[in-house]
Design an enzyme around this catalytic site. Structure first.
Site, PDB file in Angstrom:
ATOM      1  N   ALA A   1       0.870  -1.180   0.000  1.00  0.00           N
ATOM      2  CA  ALA A   1       0.000   0.000   0.000  1.00  0.00           C
ATOM      3  C   ALA A   1       0.906   1.228   0.000  1.00  0.00           C
ATOM      4  O   ALA A   1       2.072   1.157   0.413  1.00  0.00           O
ATOM      5  CB  ALA A   1      -0.884  -0.021   1.237  1.00  0.00           C
TER       6      ALA A   1
ATOM      7  N   GLY B   1       0.694  -4.915   1.021  1.00  0.00           N
ATOM      8  CA  GLY B   1      -0.484  -5.019   0.149  1.00  0.00           C
ATOM      9  C   GLY B   1      -0.219  -5.796  -1.131  1.00  0.00           C
ATOM     10  O   GLY B   1      -1.158  -6.318  -1.738  1.00  0.00           O
TER      11      GLY B   1
ATOM     12  N   GLU C   1      -0.581  -9.277  -0.153  1.00  0.00           N
ATOM     13  CA  GLU C   1      -2.006  -9.458   0.166  1.00  0.00           C
ATOM     14  C   GLU C   1      -2.867  -9.558  -1.091  1.00  0.00           C
ATOM     15  O   GLU C   1      -3.783 -10.378  -1.154  1.00  0.00           O
ATOM     16  CB  GLU C   1      -2.473  -8.298   1.054  1.00  0.00           C
TER      17      GLU C   1
ATOM     18  N   GLU D   1       4.662  -4.731   7.654  1.00  0.00           N
ATOM     19  CA  GLU D   1       3.883  -3.670   8.287  1.00  0.00           C
ATOM     20  C   GLU D   1       4.304  -3.327   9.716  1.00  0.00           C
ATOM     21  O   GLU D   1       4.312  -2.159  10.093  1.00  0.00           O
ATOM     22  CB  GLU D   1       2.382  -4.025   8.277  1.00  0.00           C
TER      23      GLU D   1
END
Ligand code: CAA
Length: 275
Positions: free
Chosen positions: A63, A108, A111, A131
């Site tokens: 992200a 992300g 993910e 993260e």
């Protein structure tokens, strides 16, 4: 679309996340464009998708950290929901989605690959959930899908340590199904790992597209939904979806061809019809 490209090759759609300046990191706009792209896929003419990232270095580097850096608690939750909604749409998309992971698949990026049905990668791929090193938890499904895919212990190790793993370890723990390296073609030219990866992903998608599309969709639904419930409920889901296939043109043609031992006819009806 600024950051997503879509190409149709026969029954296969190829979706490419194309934001190379940020190693294809997912900001709100990329998430919006991904959602729009998936929703625009013509399901009458597309039977499998390949999802990849532009360039040889990165699939998706996570992200967007710049965008997340100023979010409030409520905005953080909303950003997580946005990513989760888009990834859940991918996971439950009616047709199979194959992730072709070329390089970094971090946060992300790991993910989104886990929301796909199948993961293939190049030998320079790097996976991880970094993260906690940034002061946050995985927020686009990582705490849930990683544990379901590789087991709780390995998922906890990856998430708590924030340690990245290379392609061979990702393969060893079952995070990816296959790893592709560079090779040399018959003319002596080098074929990059990414080119081999993409060719393999497209070939797999095209192979899936040659099978009965209603049956393939029902298999995806049965596996996805069955994995969320206990076995007694899961087999009922399977029975319903198995039953749904009967009296489709595909079932009649597929079984008829087998029984008639008619190879020529079998070739004529492939690819199968939708209805
Ligand atoms: N967000 C925003 N920009 C990113 C980014 C990200 N996740 N990853 C890379 N970029 C940008 C860099 O800022 C840099 O931009 P500039 O050229 O403008 O400085 C550009 O992409 C190239 O990156 P690097 O110079 O860092 O390239 P590198 O080869 O030295 O390192 C890397 C590559 C190891 C992937 C490194 O970029 C990196 O660690 N990126 C962050 C990875 C990460 O932590 N991802 C998880 C994000 S959190 C998350 O995803 C939360 C969630 O679950 C929802």
């Amino acid at each position: 679309m600024e950051f997503i490209t879509y190409e149709q090759e026969g029954f296969v759609g190829v979706i490419t996340i194309n934001r190379p300046k940020a190693l294809n990191a997912l900001n709100s706009q990329v998430l919006e464009e991904l959602e729009t792209t998936f929703k625009a896929v013509d399901l009458d003419t597309t039977r499998a998708l390949v999802l990849t990232g532009a360039g040889e270095k990165s699939f998706v580097a996570g992200a967007d950290i710049g965008e997340m850096s100023t979010l409030t608690k409520a905005e953080g939750e909303a950003f997580g929901k946005k990513g989760n909604d888009v990834f859940r749409m991918i996971e439950t998309f009616p047709i199979p989605v194959i992730a072709a992971i070329n390089g970094f698949a971090l946060g992300g990026g790991c993910e989104i690959s886990m929301s796909c049905d199948i993961r293939l990668c190049s030998d320079n791929a790097v996976f991880g959930q970094p993260e906690v090193g940034l002061g946050i938890t995985p927020g686009f499904g990582g705490t849930q899908r990683l544990a379901r895919l590789v087991g709780e212990g390995m998922a906890k190790q990856m998430i708590y340590t924030a340690r990245n793993i290379k392609a061979d370890e990702a393969y060893r723990i079952g995070l990816v199904n296959a790893v592709y390296s560079a090779s040399t073609d018959e003319a002596g030219n080098e074929v990059s790992a990414q080119a081999n990866l993409l060719a393999a992903a497209k070939k797999m998608a095209a192979g899936i597209a040659m099978n009965a599309p209603i049956a393939v969709r029902n298999c995806k639904k049965a596996i996805n939904e069955g994995m969320q419930v206990d076995m007694d409920k899961a087999i009922v889901i399977e029975e319903k979806l198995f039953g749904d296939c009967f009296e489709t043109a595909d079932q009649q043609a597929g079984m008829g061809n087998f029984l008639e031992k008619d190879k020529e006819k079998k070739l004529k009806v492939v690819p199968f019809q939708n209805k």
